[in-house]
Design a protein around this motif. Sequence first.
Motif, PDB file in Angstrom:
ATOM      1  N   LEU A 286      43.174  41.340 -26.108  1.00  0.00           N
ATOM      2  CA  LEU A 286      42.141  40.354 -26.406  1.00  0.00           C
ATOM      3  C   LEU A 286      40.770  40.832 -25.960  1.00  0.00           C
ATOM      4  O   LEU A 286      39.747  40.402 -26.494  1.00  0.00           O
ATOM      5  N   VAL A 287      40.743  41.709 -24.976  1.00  0.00           N
ATOM      6  CA  VAL A 287      39.500  42.355 -24.568  1.00  0.00           C
ATOM      7  C   VAL A 287      39.301  43.567 -25.466  1.00  0.00           C
ATOM      8  O   VAL A 287      40.176  44.438 -25.546  1.00  0.00           O
ATOM      9  N   LYS A 288      38.173  43.631 -26.129  1.00  0.00           N
ATOM     10  CA  LYS A 288      37.930  44.716 -27.086  1.00  0.00           C
ATOM     11  C   LYS A 288      37.377  45.937 -26.349  1.00  0.00           C
ATOM     12  O   LYS A 288      36.193  46.293 -26.433  1.00  0.00           O
ATOM     13  N   ALA A 289      38.249  46.551 -25.587  1.00  0.00           N
ATOM     14  CA  ALA A 289      37.915  47.733 -24.799  1.00  0.00           C
ATOM     15  C   ALA A 289      39.231  48.366 -24.374  1.00  0.00           C
ATOM     16  O   ALA A 289      40.293  47.744 -24.473  1.00  0.00           O
ATOM     17  N   PRO A 310      38.380  48.304 -32.795  1.00  0.00           N
ATOM     18  CA  PRO A 310      37.487  48.574 -33.928  1.00  0.00           C
ATOM     19  C   PRO A 310      36.038  48.221 -33.597  1.00  0.00           C
ATOM     20  O   PRO A 310      35.765  47.330 -32.785  1.00  0.00           O
ATOM     21  N   ASP A 311      35.136  48.958 -34.200  1.00  0.00           N
ATOM     22  CA  ASP A 311      33.693  48.683 -34.066  1.00  0.00           C
ATOM     23  C   ASP A 311      33.215  48.755 -32.629  1.00  0.00           C
ATOM     24  O   ASP A 311      32.330  47.996 -32.207  1.00  0.00           O
ATOM     25  N   GLU A 314      31.192  53.224 -28.388  1.00  0.00           N
ATOM     26  CA  GLU A 314      31.210  53.833 -27.059  1.00  0.00           C
ATOM     27  C   GLU A 314      32.642  54.043 -26.577  1.00  0.00           C
ATOM     28  O   GLU A 314      32.942  55.054 -25.924  1.00  0.00           O
ATOM     29  N   CYS A 315      33.529  53.109 -26.875  1.00  0.00           N
ATOM     30  CA  CYS A 315      34.953  53.309 -26.572  1.00  0.00           C
ATOM     31  C   CYS A 315      35.467  54.562 -27.275  1.00  0.00           C
ATOM     32  O   CYS A 315      36.204  55.358 -26.691  1.00  0.00           O
ATOM     33  N   ALA A 316      35.100  54.711 -28.527  1.00  0.00           N
ATOM     34  CA  ALA A 316      35.602  55.838 -29.320  1.00  0.00           C
ATOM     35  C   ALA A 316      35.168  57.177 -28.735  1.00  0.00           C
ATOM     36  O   ALA A 316      35.851  58.191 -28.928  1.00  0.00           O
TER      37      ALA A 316
END
Length: 390
Positions: A286-289, A310-311, A314-316
């Motif tokens: 649920l945390v997008k990281a 997705p989107d 910086e994570c990528a």
Amino acid sequence: MAKDILLIMLEFDNWEQARSWSYTGSYAFIDGFRENGHRCTLLPAIHGRAPDAADSFIGHAETLLAGRTFDEAWIWCNHAAFDERFWTWLKQVAPVRVGVVLESLNHSDEELEALPFLAKRRDDAFTCLPHCTHAIAADEADVAEIQQVFGIPTLWNVFMVPESFIREDAPPASDIAAFIGAAYFTGPAYNYPKAHTLLRNRFLSDPRLEGLMNRPHFQLPERSSETLVRFEALHGEMRQSLLAGEIDAATLAGFADELHRLRADLFALFLEGLRLGMACVNLPTLVKAFSGRVIEAMAAAVPSISWLPPDRPECARLFADGADVLLFDSVENLAGKITTLRAQPDFRNQLVRQARTGLRQRHTSRIRCRQYGCWIDTGETPIFEANVTP
């Protein structure tokens, strides 16, 4: 220059809830600040306790820390409760107040329909942040919004691990990957009929992962540990002392030290549990990281396979796909990555060695807390991504 830092950290008084709150997003801050020469004081914010309750450290903060001032206070803004009396006191004793946001503040329509309470997580953080001078956010997409709404410097928060926990082992010899975690709010204990539609739960129910990934939840060594028993007993003892009015600054300090030690021991056991699988899978969250699970696996000398939110550019860039970690964006892709690792033990060794080097170069608590301190003091934005040495 050494600082006095107050950490108002979320904590849970039972292990069923506490186990999901990663050491890498909590006590690693204390380790990191101390490794940089700072003095740390822990004031636990116990989940579920009202700030003015007799058994709340928050309600007793002004008395327990009477006469003390701090250069900085770091406040965990999720799942804990604070009131105006507390904020008034904190502003008097800490000129710099950093809000730590470890949940995403924005969710998809599908997520909100399945779990309506997610909207409250945003409300809780928005209640805390007006009292803060700085913030760090787990979800990179929330950084700009916090800056715009509250007008405070905000930084992306990247999890870290104390170097002392990084293992030198070879990867596990198992032939099946492991997911160490839970389904989201499914089963008879919950009343969320659409929870099965959440992305993580769809992965967990997909037959294409049968025989490739398991969930060794009840085999985790922490579950049979005396340390776990002591963790809950310590909380129970301290709660009774709070209710009886039998706590002072020295008692709080002793409690904090033992709690930190128990958490560290349980974290070491947890890392051992990650080695139950050939690889550790980080499913959609649920945390997008990237969750703490990614670097926890790396520290445990286990190949890390992770969902890429997705989107989140910086994570990528944070880890090198195929060198530090294996990334996936679908069930089919995940199944393929696990199959590849199963067939190539040399590749597993290569991933573990590369990830371990990356942790030591970029993601230890000593490095991360030095970066955060420099950001607060000078405004310099850290560089987190792979192939850049800080």
